[in-house]
Design an enzyme around this catalytic site. Structure first.
Site, PDB file in Angstrom:
ATOM      1  N   ARG A 243      37.462 -32.181  49.871  1.00  0.00           N
ATOM      2  CA  ARG A 243      36.990 -33.499  50.291  1.00  0.00           C
ATOM      3  C   ARG A 243      38.198 -34.447  50.426  1.00  0.00           C
ATOM      4  O   ARG A 243      38.260 -35.254  51.345  1.00  0.00           O
ATOM      5  CB  ARG A 243      35.998 -34.053  49.257  1.00  0.00           C
ATOM      6  N   GLU A 265      34.589 -29.705  57.190  1.00  0.00           N
ATOM      7  CA  GLU A 265      33.615 -29.111  56.273  1.00  0.00           C
ATOM      8  C   GLU A 265      34.258 -29.166  54.907  1.00  0.00           C
ATOM      9  O   GLU A 265      35.320 -28.585  54.703  1.00  0.00           O
ATOM     10  CB  GLU A 265      33.376 -27.675  56.737  1.00  0.00           C
ATOM     11  N   CYS A 302      31.875 -21.754  50.518  1.00  0.00           N
ATOM     12  CA  CYS A 302      31.379 -23.132  50.624  1.00  0.00           C
ATOM     13  C   CYS A 302      29.882 -23.176  50.351  1.00  0.00           C
ATOM     14  O   CYS A 302      29.341 -24.216  50.018  1.00  0.00           O
ATOM     15  CB  CYS A 302      31.703 -23.718  51.984  1.00  0.00           C
TER      16      CYS A 302
HETATM   17  P1  NAP Z   1      42.827 -28.388  51.052  1.00  0.00           P
HETATM   18  O1  NAP Z   1      43.754 -28.716  49.952  1.00  0.00           O
HETATM   19  O2  NAP Z   1      41.965 -29.476  51.547  1.00  0.00           O
HETATM   20  O3  NAP Z   1      43.724 -27.831  52.271  1.00  0.00           O
HETATM   21  C1  NAP Z   1      43.180 -27.482  53.541  1.00  0.00           C
HETATM   22  C2  NAP Z   1      44.235 -27.715  54.608  1.00  0.00           C
HETATM   23  O4  NAP Z   1      44.476 -29.104  54.765  1.00  0.00           O
HETATM   24  C3  NAP Z   1      45.600 -27.116  54.273  1.00  0.00           C
HETATM   25  O5  NAP Z   1      46.206 -26.752  55.478  1.00  0.00           O
HETATM   26  C4  NAP Z   1      46.348 -28.267  53.636  1.00  0.00           C
HETATM   27  O6  NAP Z   1      47.731 -28.128  53.753  1.00  0.00           O
HETATM   28  C5  NAP Z   1      45.826 -29.426  54.460  1.00  0.00           C
HETATM   29  N1  NAP Z   1      45.777 -30.686  53.740  1.00  0.00           N
HETATM   30  C6  NAP Z   1      45.230 -30.914  52.516  1.00  0.00           C
HETATM   31  N2  NAP Z   1      45.339 -32.223  52.205  1.00  0.00           N
HETATM   32  C7  NAP Z   1      45.943 -32.823  53.237  1.00  0.00           C
HETATM   33  C8  NAP Z   1      46.348 -34.167  53.492  1.00  0.00           C
HETATM   34  N3  NAP Z   1      46.144 -35.134  52.614  1.00  0.00           N
HETATM   35  N4  NAP Z   1      46.959 -34.426  54.665  1.00  0.00           N
HETATM   36  C9  NAP Z   1      47.179 -33.430  55.567  1.00  0.00           C
HETATM   37  N5  NAP Z   1      46.834 -32.153  55.376  1.00  0.00           N
HETATM   38  C10 NAP Z   1      46.223 -31.850  54.227  1.00  0.00           C
HETATM   39  O7  NAP Z   1      41.904 -27.186  50.684  1.00  0.00           O
HETATM   40  P2  NAP Z   1      42.258 -25.749  50.096  1.00  0.00           P
HETATM   41  O8  NAP Z   1      43.728 -25.574  49.995  1.00  0.00           O
HETATM   42  O9  NAP Z   1      41.537 -24.780  50.905  1.00  0.00           O
HETATM   43  O10 NAP Z   1      41.611 -25.725  48.669  1.00  0.00           O
HETATM   44  C11 NAP Z   1      41.746 -26.763  47.739  1.00  0.00           C
HETATM   45  C12 NAP Z   1      40.347 -27.187  47.281  1.00  0.00           C
HETATM   46  O11 NAP Z   1      39.523 -27.424  48.418  1.00  0.00           O
HETATM   47  C13 NAP Z   1      39.583 -26.147  46.485  1.00  0.00           C
HETATM   48  O12 NAP Z   1      39.905 -26.136  45.146  1.00  0.00           O
HETATM   49  C14 NAP Z   1      38.161 -26.574  46.732  1.00  0.00           C
HETATM   50  O13 NAP Z   1      37.804 -27.594  45.866  1.00  0.00           O
HETATM   51  C15 NAP Z   1      38.163 -27.117  48.122  1.00  0.00           C
HETATM   52  N6  NAP Z   1      37.645 -26.164  49.153  1.00  0.00           N
HETATM   53  C16 NAP Z   1      36.370 -26.302  49.511  1.00  0.00           C
HETATM   54  C17 NAP Z   1      35.860 -25.460  50.475  1.00  0.00           C
HETATM   55  C18 NAP Z   1      34.451 -25.612  50.923  1.00  0.00           C
HETATM   56  O14 NAP Z   1      34.091 -24.947  51.861  1.00  0.00           O
HETATM   57  N7  NAP Z   1      33.647 -26.442  50.327  1.00  0.00           N
HETATM   58  C19 NAP Z   1      36.635 -24.469  51.055  1.00  0.00           C
HETATM   59  C20 NAP Z   1      37.956 -24.342  50.652  1.00  0.00           C
HETATM   60  C21 NAP Z   1      38.447 -25.215  49.699  1.00  0.00           C
HETATM   61  P3  NAP Z   1      48.519 -27.046  52.840  1.00  0.00           P
HETATM   62  O15 NAP Z   1      48.306 -25.726  53.522  1.00  0.00           O
HETATM   63  O16 NAP Z   1      49.940 -27.484  52.898  1.00  0.00           O
HETATM   64  O17 NAP Z   1      47.921 -27.106  51.475  1.00  0.00           O
END
Ligand code: NAP
Length: 509
Positions: A243, A265, A302
């Site tokens: 989120r 999502e 998810c």
């Molecule tokens: P994420 O941290 O949101 O990262 C997803 C993508 O967005 C990655 O490419 C990340 O870069 C980039 N990103 C994240 N924050 C950003 C920002 N502030 N500005 C620009 N780009 C940004 O998600 P994640 O790595 O998949 O997992 C972390 C958490 O997300 C999990 O612990 C979980 O809580 C949640 N998640 C939820 C779902 C769902 O479907 N509900 C699925 C996956 C994850 P980097 O590659 O450099 O990190």
């Protein structure tokens, strides 16, 4: 198979000139070869400029040309063979069998979109002829079609290294719509992204498409993603993740001179409502299947069923007993990244330390890189009084809400945030009660299901994988299934156009 850690821009391998990083094997914390170099701002701009240049040509490719391109990507992904499966497994900790299943889903998705493109209905061609005799004013000739939005930025998802990454659902639906795609690879599986990216770039070349139709960018941090979303040539964004990440990108997109849609999502706890007769008749079976759904893939879906809501009674006790026994036997599993594992542990610790929550089951502990499943219980009143209990704990953690009666159950349901799925477990005698709540559930979730759990997401013309905020940023659409193509299209009307000026699909008289 060897591959470099280079960016793919304009069909060429280009060494990134920003900071380097490596994939980390989440099973043991070791760094993997090769090193990947992040893109600079100038390299991001080169990719978007080429995508913009490709756009007018790519969006007017014939339906057959575009369908063949999607099929060519699918063929090349299959041709990567075991190299892709092994690399993806090493980078994510997901077993090879799961990766093989995901590969089948990914190529199936590309082929489904190829059929959708050939079918052509997504163009929504409409013909409303002129009527010169209409009084008091003559009626103009009006024709309509959907056109592609423009280049789309796609963020690879950590939890679907194939099906929601470089050539996954977002990329396939954007390419099907006629949009060039610039992918920001997820930093957790850059090697998998490089292999699939090469397959897509080869398909672009083999199909004679403009080289800017596809680009793949890496980054050790957030700068590439943020630059992409702010770039005026990017016209929409597809994202799956946290989120926090999703809302950061939505903010950037909405503050642009020309704001653009971000289809993010993000988070969902996928409530499951257990009705009294279903519990009385089938508590054991429901408890067993719930425990399997909760722990599947270390809970990193998810659609993981993170919340159970039911009325107090012996049926609920039996359900909890059964689920507890199964979860206590569940082996610890490697999570996708060290960061995701830490976030999971913190989420479980937060619930454990809450005075209004009690832990009823804990899975087996494993290596320092693995996480154990967890099951908690609280009351309806406590849940209603603490919005933090609705926060997603991404992983195999579930919370049971024991309600004192049906009225409280309804209150708990109505307090929920937007969800991807809500499941009902009902027997024949529960139908009357369930009927009264369904209109409320339609307001809360993108997919409602009966006597099951939402973890398997069918790629289908009738699938909705979406839902109101915070499940997604735009609950009017889906990221899975053929309906996803409409996220990257907008309607244009052509009034009184002579045939020579009309786009080809609208030329019929
Ligand atoms: P994420 O941290 O949101 O990262 C997803 C993508 O967005 C990655 O490419 C990340 O870069 C980039 N990103 C994240 N924050 C950003 C920002 N502030 N500005 C620009 N780009 C940004 O998600 P994640 O790595 O998949 O997992 C972390 C958490 O997300 C999990 O612990 C979980 O809580 C949640 N998640 C939820 C779902 C769902 O479907 N509900 C699925 C996956 C994850 P980097 O590659 O450099 O990190």
């Amino acid at each position: 198979m060897t591959f470099s850690g280079d960016l793919l821009i304009g069909g060429a391998s280009v060494r990134g000139a920003a900071a380097t990083f490596s994939a980390i094997n989440p099973a043991d914390g070791t760094a993997m070869e090769p090193s990947f170099a992040g893109a600079t701002k100038e390299q991001v701009e080169l990719a978007t400029a080429l995508a913009w240049a490709a756009f007018p040509v790519y969006k007017e490719t014939t339906l057959e040309e575009r369908a063949r391109f999607l099929e060519a990507i699918a063929e090349r992904i299959i041709a990567l063979g075991d190299d892709l499966v092994l690399r993806a497994s090493d980078e994510t900790g997901l077993p090879p069998a799961r990766i093989e299943g995901e590969r089948a889903r990914t190529v199936g998705q590309l082929r489904l979109f190829a059929r959708e493109v050939r079918d052509g209905k997504f163009q929504e061609l409409r013909f409303d002829p002129a009527d010169a005799e209409r009084k008091p004013v003559a009626k103009p000739d009006l024709r309509l079609r959907n056109v592609a939005l423009g280049p789309v930025a796609v963020f690879g998802a950590s939890n679907f290294p194939l099906a929601f990454s470089v050539a996954g659902g977002d990329a396939a639906s954007a390419l099907a719509a006629g949009c060039p795609v610039v992918v920001k690879a997820h930093s957790a599986h850059p090697g998998t992204s490089a292999l699939v990216g090469k397959a897509v770039a080869d398909a672009v070349a083999a199909c004679g498409l403009p080289p800017g139709t596809f680009a793949l960018l890496f980054d050790a941090g957030f700068e590439v993603g943020q630059t992409l979303v702010a770039d005026p040539r990017i016209r929409a964004v597809g994202f799956t993740g946290s989120r926090r990440g999703g809302t950061a990108l939505i903010k950037i997109a909405s503050e642009r001179k020309q704001p653009i849609p971000v289809y993010a999502e993000m988070s969902s706890i996928n409530p499951v409502i257990l009705y009294p007769n279903a519990l009385r008749n089938r508590a054991f079976e429901i408890g067993r299947t719930f425990a399997s759904a909760l722990t599947l893939g270390a809970g990193q879906f998810c659609t993981n069923p993170g919340l159970i809501i039911a009325v107090d009674g012996p049926g609920l006790d039996e359900f909890i007993e059964t689920a507890t026994a199964a979860i206590s036997e569940a082996q610890a599993q490697t999570m996708l990244t060290g960061g995701i594992c830490d976030a999971y542990r913190k989420g479980v610790a937060r619930l454990s330390s809450s005075s209004s929550v009690s832990q009823v089951a804990a899975g087996k502990n494993g290596t320092p890189y693995q996480a154990a499943a967890a099951l908690f219980e609280t009351t309806g009143a406590a849940f209603l009084g603490d919005p933090e209990l609705q926060e997603e704990v991404f992983g195999a953690s579930g919370l049971i809400v024991r309600c004192q009666d049906e009225a409280e159950l309804r209150e708990v349901v109505l307090s929920l945030e937007g969800q991807l799925t809500i499941a009902l477990h009902v027997d024949a005698e529960d139908i009357a009660a369930a009927l009264t709540i369904i209109p409320q559930l339609e307001l809360l979730a993108g997919r409602l299901l009966v006597n099951g759990f939402g973890t398997g997401v069918e790629v289908s013309p009738a699938m909705v994988h979406g839902g109101p905020y915070p499940a997604t940023s735009d609950g009017r659409s889906t990221s899975v299934g053929t309906l996803a193509i409409y996220r990257f299209l907008r309607p244009v009307s052509y009034q009184d156009f002579p045939a020579e000026l009309l786009p080809e699909p609208l030329r019929r008289s």
